[in-house]
Design a protein around this motif. Structure first.
Motif, PDB file in Angstrom:
ATOM      1  N   PHE A 148       0.885  -1.331   0.000  1.00 44.46           N
ATOM      2  CA  PHE A 148      -0.078  -0.060   0.032  1.00 44.46           C
ATOM      3  C   PHE A 148       0.847   1.134   0.055  1.00 44.46           C
ATOM      4  N   VAL A 225      -7.726   7.588   2.890  1.00 35.79           N
ATOM      5  CA  VAL A 225      -7.229   6.540   2.293  1.00 35.79           C
ATOM      6  C   VAL A 225      -6.312   5.839   3.430  1.00 35.79           C
ATOM      7  N   GLY A 228      -7.574   4.814   6.796  1.00 27.70           N
ATOM      8  CA  GLY A 228      -8.449   3.374   6.677  1.00 27.70           C
ATOM      9  C   GLY A 228      -7.317   2.267   6.276  1.00 27.70           C
ATOM     10  N   TYR A 229      -6.260   2.420   5.932  1.00 34.49           N
ATOM     11  CA  TYR A 229      -5.232   1.636   5.748  1.00 34.49           C
ATOM     12  C   TYR A 229      -4.483   1.287   7.135  1.00 34.49           C
ATOM     13  N   ARG A 232      -6.900  -0.777   9.317  1.00 35.61           N
ATOM     14  CA  ARG A 232      -7.292  -1.918   8.379  1.00 35.61           C
ATOM     15  C   ARG A 232      -8.670  -2.427   8.327  1.00 35.61           C
ATOM     16  N   ARG A 234     -11.976  -2.698   6.212  1.00 31.15           N
ATOM     17  CA  ARG A 234     -12.400  -4.114   5.039  1.00 31.15           C
ATOM     18  C   ARG A 234     -12.504  -3.012   3.962  1.00 31.15           C
ATOM     19  N   TRP A 235     -12.330  -3.490   2.629  1.00 30.60           N
ATOM     20  CA  TRP A 235     -12.623  -3.015   1.647  1.00 30.60           C
ATOM     21  C   TRP A 235     -13.664  -1.926   1.401  1.00 30.60           C
ATOM     22  N   GLN A 236     -14.887  -2.756   1.859  1.00 31.39           N
ATOM     23  CA  GLN A 236     -16.162  -2.121   1.750  1.00 31.39           C
ATOM     24  C   GLN A 236     -16.122  -0.714   2.532  1.00 31.39           C
ATOM     25  N   HIS A 238     -13.801   0.835   3.706  1.00 29.94           N
ATOM     26  CA  HIS A 238     -12.701   1.779   3.217  1.00 29.94           C
ATOM     27  C   HIS A 238     -13.061   2.638   2.020  1.00 29.94           C
ATOM     28  N   ALA A 239     -13.634   1.975   1.001  1.00 28.44           N
ATOM     29  CA  ALA A 239     -14.357   2.798  -0.143  1.00 28.44           C
ATOM     30  C   ALA A 239     -15.466   3.767   0.395  1.00 28.44           C
TER      31      ALA A 239
END
Length: 551
Positions: A148, A225, A228-229, A232, A234-236, A238-239
């Motif tokens: 990342f 961004v 969120g990284y 940790r 989840r991608w949902q 995070h988006a």
């Protein structure tokens, strides 16, 4: 005669890396990597220029620092494991060589008149350099774990130019429309100009591109961004956080414009506030950004997961550990050599620039160009500068006339541009060439130079433009036939590729025109091309570019 077992020899092996603790070795590697940026100094210089001159891209200044901190954070979680790969050195070598090649030549991939990409892109250079360093010292394990922050370095140029054209300017109009609608809803009459809200003939606000919320939205997006990284998500989730942060930036920008309209209305009745409108804009924007940031972090805390990241444990055998230390010696030495050569080249370039003749450093917007008084039977009749509206110099121009009368030839030399494809510039303004082709012209010393040529008719004159690029003692520009995309490129001087001379490609632009706009394009092209060949057949390009060859 007694012998010492092989296992007992390891403590006696001399490895200076072995004397460093893992954090110290990692810190030394990181320091050498930062100093080694001198090896791609032209990319660093360009990025620093856009960060400090373009407010929209200034957020990119923080990207390398954030990426470095995140990579070191991941590395620490791996107990500073240094299982490096020599593939990292190969990537570093290719990246540095590509930058050196681009410094000596031009390669532009043209996707459309408004969208062209310099090869290699600056973001790709930084990404490649970071990837090489991480692989060299941390190996594939660290690379996968720190993917990342490595990919994040791609955004050192956060807003590409095409984004400015297709997104930034339309949003400027939307912002102006919102502010205008709010002012008119309050019963405030305004002038017809859609971008200017003039409350009186001498007091008003201009909705500039910086007022459209892009900067705030991009900043909020990058904050979301990165956080969120770190947490940790989840991608949902995070988006969702990133999309919400960008939207929040836009909403608060519209609120800022509306509050600024209120300030202007109040200032109409309190004249002493009219001279403080700019300061008021800063204060309103800062307060709203602080509120938006607090809302963003409140949402992040609510969405933060409770999963704990397991600490990785690496079990390394004594024999392999010794090999890692010996290999680390070599990797640190290689990185030190890269850093030394980069610094040496940078110092040499600075010394060359400082030691050059000030009379030959013609980059000031008001300084005069250096042109020979005579080129064969052509004489210099006038000189002038072409500058941007904002002031920076683009071209020094000199106009030459044949002694016996005939077509005048104008020749421009740019001491600042790296390339100048006139076809892209004209197409961006909606001007299509009547004719275009590649012309090879024999110069005074019988050397053949390639020019990219095009013919235009603006209703007042027909004119032929020819461009080429000189790098070192070699000149030539070539463009592939294209309708929607293609290449513009120059061939570097082979000697310059293997030298450390602080030289750069210098664009040359020539123009010849006729007042007869009724001439058929093929007739005008033939006539003006012959005039160009007559002038260039007596010219030596080295005379024109020599005063600007130093960086």
């Amino acid at each position: 005669m007694s012998t010492i077992p092989a296992t007992d020899l390891r403590p006696h092996l001399s490895s200076w890396a072995r004397r460093l603790s893992p954090p110290q070795a990692a810190g030394l590697a990181a320091t050498l990597a930062v100093v080694g940026l001198c090896s791609i100094r032209s990319t660093v210089a360009f990025l620093w220029y856009i960060w400090t001159t373009d407010a929209l891209k200034s957020i990119g200044m923080l990207i390398p620092l954030v990426s470095l901190v995140l990579i070191m954070r991941v590395w620490r979680s791996m107990d500073w494991e240094m299982d490096g790969s020599w593939w990292g050195l190969a990537i570093l070598a290719v990246t540095i060589a590509a930058v050196h090649l681009r410094d000596q030549a031009i390669l532009i991939f043209v996707l459309s008149p408004r969208w062209n990409i310099y090869i290699p892109p600056y973001s790709l250079v930084v990404f490649g350099y970071t990837s090489g360093v991480v692989l060299l010292f941390g190996g594939t394990k660290l690379y996968r774990a720190a993917l990342f922050p490595i990919v994040l370095t791609w955004f050192v140029n956060p807003i590409p130019h095409v984004f400015n054209i297709f997104v930034d300017l339309p949003l400027q109009r939307v912002s102006a429309h919102v502010a205008r609608a709010f002012a008119m809803a309050l019963g405030q009459p305004l002038t017809p100009d859609q971008m200017r809200l003039m409350f009186t003939p001498n007091f008003g606000m201009f909705i500039a591109p910086g007022c459209n919320g892009i900067r705030g939205a991009v900043t909020m997006g990058f904050v979301a961004v990165v956080t969120g990284y770190i947490y940790r998500f989840r991608w949902q989730a995070h988006a969702l956080v990133v999309a919400g942060a960008v939207l929040l930036g836009y909403v608060f920008n519209f609120a800022r414009l509306c509050l600024l309209v209120l300030y202007y209305i109040v200032a109409l009745h309190v004249p002493r506030l009219q001279n403080r409108a700019k300061l008021a804009d800063y204060i309103i924007g800062a307060c709203l950004f602080l509120i938006a940031t607090q809302l963003l972090f409140y949402a992040i805390r609510r969405l933060r997961g409770q999963a704990m990241q397991e600490k990785r444990e690496a079990v390394v055998l004594g024999e392999r550990k010794q090999d890692v230390f010996l290999s680390l010696d070599l990797r640190l030495a290689v990185m030190a050599v890269i850093a030394f050569l980069g610094c040496f080249g940078t110092v040499r370039a600075i010394a060359h620039e400082v030691g050059s003749d000030p009379s030959q450093t013609r980059t000031s917007p008001t300084s005069a160009g250096v042109f020979p008084e005579h080129v064969g039977n052509y004489s210099l009749v006038r000189t002038w500068n072409e500058n941007l509206v904002s002031g920076p110099l683009l071209f020094h121009w000199g106009e030459y006339a044949p002694d016996g009368g005939g077509t005048h030839i104008s020749l421009g030399v740019s001491p600042v541009l790296g390339s100048h494809d006139t076809l892209i510039c004209h197409s961006a303004r909606g001007e299509d060439p009547l004719w275009r082709d590649q012309l090879n012209v024999t110069m005074a010393h019988k050397n053949l130079i390639g020019f990219s040529a095009s013919l235009y008719n603006n209703g007042a004159v027909q004119y032929l433009e020819m461009t080429t690029i000189c790098s070192g003692s070699h000149c030539g520009e070539y463009s592939s036939d294209r309708k929607h995309f293609g290449f513009v490129y120059s061939k570097p001087d082979p000697q310059a590729l293997f030298s450390q001379d602080p030289q750069r490609p210098i664009p040359i632009l020539l123009k010849a025109e006729t007042l007869d706009t009724r001439l058929l394009p093929e007739v005008a092209e033939k006539q003006l091309s012959e005039d160009m060949r007559s002038f260039l057949g007596q010219a030596d390009m080295d005379v024109f570019v020599k005063p600007y060859r130093s960086r």
